[in-house]
Design an enzyme around this catalytic site. Structure first.
Site, mmCIF file in Angstrom:
data_model
loop_
_atom_site.group_PDB
_atom_site.id
_atom_site.type_symbol
_atom_site.label_atom_id
_atom_site.label_comp_id
_atom_site.label_asym_id
_atom_site.label_seq_id
_atom_site.Cartn_x
_atom_site.Cartn_y
_atom_site.Cartn_z
ATOM 1 N N ARG A 84 93.340 39.844 5.123
ATOM 2 C CA ARG A 84 93.298 41.293 5.392
ATOM 3 C C ARG A 84 94.500 42.061 4.838
ATOM 4 O O ARG A 84 95.283 42.646 5.584
ATOM 5 C CB ARG A 84 93.143 41.551 6.892
ATOM 6 C CG ARG A 84 91.905 40.872 7.468
ATOM 7 C CD ARG A 84 91.670 41.192 8.911
ATOM 8 N NE ARG A 84 91.232 42.558 9.123
ATOM 9 C CZ ARG A 84 90.917 43.050 10.330
ATOM 10 N NH1 ARG A 84 91.047 42.276 11.386
ATOM 11 N NH2 ARG A 84 90.510 44.281 10.483
ATOM 12 N N LYS A 95 85.734 51.453 20.293
ATOM 13 C CA LYS A 95 87.131 51.049 20.035
ATOM 14 C C LYS A 95 87.548 51.464 18.630
ATOM 15 O O LYS A 95 88.616 52.043 18.414
ATOM 16 C CB LYS A 95 87.273 49.528 20.168
ATOM 17 C CG LYS A 95 88.566 48.957 19.585
ATOM 18 C CD LYS A 95 88.640 47.454 19.707
ATOM 19 C CE LYS A 95 87.894 46.679 18.704
ATOM 20 N NZ LYS A 95 88.545 46.549 17.385
ATOM 21 N N ASN A 96 86.690 51.205 17.649
ATOM 22 C CA ASN A 96 87.056 51.431 16.254
ATOM 23 C C ASN A 96 87.018 52.896 15.836
ATOM 24 O O ASN A 96 87.361 53.228 14.711
ATOM 25 C CB ASN A 96 86.178 50.568 15.333
ATOM 26 C CG ASN A 96 86.525 49.103 15.505
ATOM 27 O OD1 ASN A 96 87.548 48.761 16.088
ATOM 28 N ND2 ASN A 96 85.668 48.230 15.019
ATOM 29 N N CYS A 156 94.987 37.487 9.893
ATOM 30 C CA CYS A 156 94.467 37.301 11.251
ATOM 31 C C CYS A 156 93.382 36.243 11.204
ATOM 32 O O CYS A 156 93.027 35.773 10.112
ATOM 33 C CB CYS A 156 94.008 38.618 11.851
ATOM 34 S SG CYS A 156 92.314 39.049 11.509
ATOM 35 N N ARG A 173 90.047 42.581 24.249
ATOM 36 C CA ARG A 173 90.464 43.538 23.219
ATOM 37 C C ARG A 173 89.358 44.525 22.872
ATOM 38 O O ARG A 173 89.626 45.629 22.402
ATOM 39 C CB ARG A 173 90.874 42.801 21.936
ATOM 40 C CG ARG A 173 92.091 41.921 22.097
ATOM 41 C CD ARG A 173 92.527 41.378 20.751
ATOM 42 N NE ARG A 173 92.839 42.476 19.822
ATOM 43 C CZ ARG A 173 93.277 42.261 18.579
ATOM 44 N NH1 ARG A 173 93.407 41.006 18.134
ATOM 45 N NH2 ARG A 173 93.544 43.276 17.771
ATOM 46 N N ASP A 204 80.852 42.895 12.221
ATOM 47 C CA ASP A 204 81.239 42.766 13.632
ATOM 48 C C ASP A 204 80.085 42.334 14.523
ATOM 49 O O ASP A 204 80.273 42.150 15.729
ATOM 50 C CB ASP A 204 81.823 44.082 14.144
ATOM 51 C CG ASP A 204 83.101 44.469 13.417
ATOM 52 O OD1 ASP A 204 83.511 45.633 13.512
ATOM 53 O OD2 ASP A 204 83.677 43.608 12.733
HETATM 54 C C1 EPZ Z 1 87.582 47.843 10.393
HETATM 55 O O1 EPZ Z 1 88.665 46.999 9.967
HETATM 56 C C2 EPZ Z 1 87.279 47.411 11.830
HETATM 57 N N1 EPZ Z 1 88.458 47.577 12.642
HETATM 58 C C3 EPZ Z 1 86.852 45.945 11.853
HETATM 59 O O2 EPZ Z 1 86.457 45.610 13.178
HETATM 60 C C4 EPZ Z 1 85.642 45.772 10.955
HETATM 61 O O3 EPZ Z 1 85.309 44.408 10.879
HETATM 62 C C5 EPZ Z 1 85.964 46.278 9.536
HETATM 63 O O4 EPZ Z 1 86.417 47.646 9.587
HETATM 64 C C6 EPZ Z 1 84.755 46.235 8.612
HETATM 65 O O5 EPZ Z 1 83.694 46.945 9.138
HETATM 66 C C7 EPZ Z 1 88.792 48.822 13.070
HETATM 67 O O6 EPZ Z 1 88.158 49.815 12.776
HETATM 68 C C8 EPZ Z 1 90.008 48.933 13.930
HETATM 69 P P1 EPZ Z 1 88.273 47.152 6.022
HETATM 70 P P2 EPZ Z 1 89.462 47.320 8.613
HETATM 71 O O7 EPZ Z 1 89.538 47.773 5.541
HETATM 72 O O8 EPZ Z 1 89.591 48.779 8.440
HETATM 73 C C9 EPZ Z 1 89.555 44.172 2.491
HETATM 74 C C10 EPZ Z 1 86.357 44.375 15.181
HETATM 75 O O9 EPZ Z 1 85.836 43.265 15.420
HETATM 76 N N2 EPZ Z 1 90.722 45.066 2.313
HETATM 77 O O10 EPZ Z 1 87.022 47.926 5.884
HETATM 78 O O11 EPZ Z 1 90.694 46.501 8.624
HETATM 79 C C11 EPZ Z 1 89.604 43.430 3.841
HETATM 80 O O12 EPZ Z 1 90.409 42.294 3.786
HETATM 81 C C12 EPZ Z 1 87.175 44.594 13.892
HETATM 82 O O13 EPZ Z 1 86.250 45.356 15.941
HETATM 83 C C13 EPZ Z 1 91.593 44.833 1.269
HETATM 84 O O14 EPZ Z 1 91.415 43.892 0.488
HETATM 85 O O15 EPZ Z 1 88.451 46.709 7.543
HETATM 86 C C14 EPZ Z 1 88.131 43.135 4.081
HETATM 87 O O16 EPZ Z 1 87.782 41.980 3.400
HETATM 88 C C15 EPZ Z 1 87.425 43.332 13.147
HETATM 89 N N3 EPZ Z 1 92.656 45.661 1.123
HETATM 90 C C16 EPZ Z 1 87.438 44.356 3.481
HETATM 91 O O17 EPZ Z 1 88.365 44.949 2.574
HETATM 92 C C17 EPZ Z 1 92.893 46.726 1.968
HETATM 93 O O18 EPZ Z 1 93.887 47.447 1.806
HETATM 94 C C18 EPZ Z 1 87.012 45.399 4.503
HETATM 95 O O19 EPZ Z 1 88.128 45.722 5.317
HETATM 96 C C19 EPZ Z 1 91.996 46.944 3.016
HETATM 97 C C20 EPZ Z 1 90.901 46.108 3.181
#
Ligand code: EPZ
Length: 425
Positions: free
Chosen positions: A128, A22-23, A123, A404, A312
């Site tokens: 996030r 999915k990701n 969420c 999802r 995850d």
């Molecule tokens: C991706 O989300 C995945 N989703 C998530 O999977 C996964 O948990 C996550 O990466 C971490 O591995 C998809 O790929 C669609 P991040 P993403 O940006 O890209 C902070 C699932 O269960 N952050 O790496 O949104 C954020 O809040 C989902 O399949 C900021 O502060 O994750 C988090 O604490 C859930 N500012 C950390 O960084 C930003 O602009 C990592 O988030 C972006 C992120």
């Protein structure tokens, strides 16, 4: 609302096909916005989030065709035609369903000089924010304003390559910037980039479309912008989180499960943690075999960006050690609110206490079946894992969360001898 009912106690025995990730599929589909030519993506899982992304792309004017893959892992081939994009706004109604919708911002801005995307709210697992995405796009010359709950990004003269040093690792920001930079003028360097296999898969597809990208899979990615990108064909990598989930289902029930269509090198720290917990894992070229001989043992796990232990798989790991010998420590270092499964597992008799971002899991001899509530995608599947070993019957409510991210979960588990059924509303 649909529910899942499980009668626990049966060890898993059988083979489970692992679908496309999915990701990986979500950013790959957004990448189709970068070209007026056709992008064909195979091995796309049939999931609610994929449908949301298709709806979003169609709202921009993307032509969409889907057909069943004739591979053994299920999946579909999606053909995306970006020659008639008419709209560069991603509406609240779609973005509120799925945060990954923000991944259309980089491609739209880079190709059309404008993108208007509903600001994703928080969420279940955390606030996030998307500041890293926006700061990065501003480094490439975009003007960004927040108006009426929408991010409005403009670059009428196009984007220009620049150095973007991420203060912390973000999968989504790395992907958004990589796509935006593919059509920017000059070279972009992304430092402290995410190393996730899904990032590498996206880079591979962009290169197939004519982009020049080096260093994906390292902390420093270099992108030489192009005037235009072409189309192409790409197949989505297997879902390492789906594989980790079923590997833990095999380990928790004490059975033997074969995961077909997954490459062990995608799994990072997960396999080690499952072995520490008492399972044996055999890695074969296109298959993983997981079995357990002996009691489950306690673990100490801290979630981290790839190749560390994925956030995850944290909830599933908690279910796995709920009946292990000893005290396990699970530290959630990525999201600030990713222990929503704890009270539900405790309702099933688990002994778990949480302090800040650390959960202490005192192994108990048995779990008991109960009515439980899903709260987010991975929390919900941890309740299914707990139900597989619980005494009696477990009913998991609000399983739209599961839909999802897990394709045909009930069928896949039932094929391995589990007493599980979906109760339709
Ligand atoms: C991706 O989300 C995945 N989703 C998530 O999977 C996964 O948990 C996550 O990466 C971490 O591995 C998809 O790929 C669609 P991040 P993403 O940006 O890209 C902070 C699932 O269960 N952050 O790496 O949104 C954020 O809040 C989902 O399949 C900021 O502060 O994750 C988090 O604490 C859930 N500012 C950390 O960084 C930003 O602009 C990592 O988030 C972006 C992120």
């Amino acid at each position: 609302m649909d529910r899942i009912r499980i009668r626990g106690g049966k060890p898993l025995h059988g083979t489970i096909p692992i679908g496309g990730a999915k990701n990986a599929a979500l950013p790959l589909m957004a990448a189709a916005l970068l070209t007026e030519q056709t992008l064909q993506i195979a091995n796309v899982p049939d999931l609610a989030d994929i449908t949301t992304m298709l709806d979003l792309l169609q709202s921009h004017g993307m032509g969409v065709e889907t057909c069943e893959d004739n591979g053994s892992n299920g999946g579909r081939t999606v053909t995306l035609d970006g020659s008639r994009i008419t709209r560069t706004t991603a509406d609240y109604e779609l973005v509120r369903k799925m945060r990954a919708s923000v991944l259309v911002m980089g491609p739209l801005l880079s190709r059309f000089g404008e993108a208007r995307v509903s600001l994703p709210g928080g969420c279940a697992i955390g606030t996030r924010p998307v500041n890293l995405h926006l700061d990065g796009l501003e480094r490439l010359g975009a003007k960004i304003e927040i108006e009426d709950g929408y991010i409005h990004a403009r670059a009428p003269k196009g984007l220009s390559g620049a150095l973007v040093r991420f203060p912390s690792v973000s999968v989504g920001a790395t992907e958004n910037l990589m796509m935006a930079a593919a059509l920017a003028d000059g070279e972009t360097v992304l430092e402290n980039a995410a190393l996730e296999p899904e990032v590498i898969d996206l880079a591979r597809c962009l290169v197939t479309m004519g982009a020049e990208i080096n260093g994906a899979g390292t902390t420093c990615i270099r992108i030489q912008g192009r005037q235009k990108l072409g189309g192409g064909e790409h197949s989505v990598i297997p879902d390492r989180i789906e594989a980790a989930t079923y590997a833990m289902a095999g380990a928790i029930t004490g059975g033997e499960v074969r995961l077909r269509g997954i490459d062990g090198s995608l799994m990072g720290e997960v396999l080690k943690a499952i072995e520490v917990a008492g399972a044996a894992v055999v890695v074969e070229p296109d298959e993983l075999i997981v079995m357990r001989n002996g009691p489950l043992r306690a673990v100490e796990v801290t979630t981290a960006p790839f190749p560390g232990f994925p956030t995850d798989a944290q909830a599933q790991m908690m279910a796995l050690v709920a009946t292990a010998d000893g005290t396990s420590m699970l530290t959630e270092a990525i999201f600030e609110n990713r222990f929503m499964h704890v009270p539900e597992l405790v309702r099933m008799g688990a002994d778990i206490s949480v302090r800040g971002n650390r959960a202490t899991v005192q192994g108990v001899p048995v779990l008991r079946g109960a009515q439980v509530m899903a709260t987010d995608l991975r929390a919900s599947v941890s309740l299914v894992l707990a139900g597989l070993i619980a005494d009696g019957e477990t009913t998991v409510n609000r399983i739209y969360h599961l839909d999802r991210g897990y394709e045909r979960l009930v069928e896949k588990l039932a094929a391995c001898g589990v007493e599980i059924e979906r109760i339709y509303a």
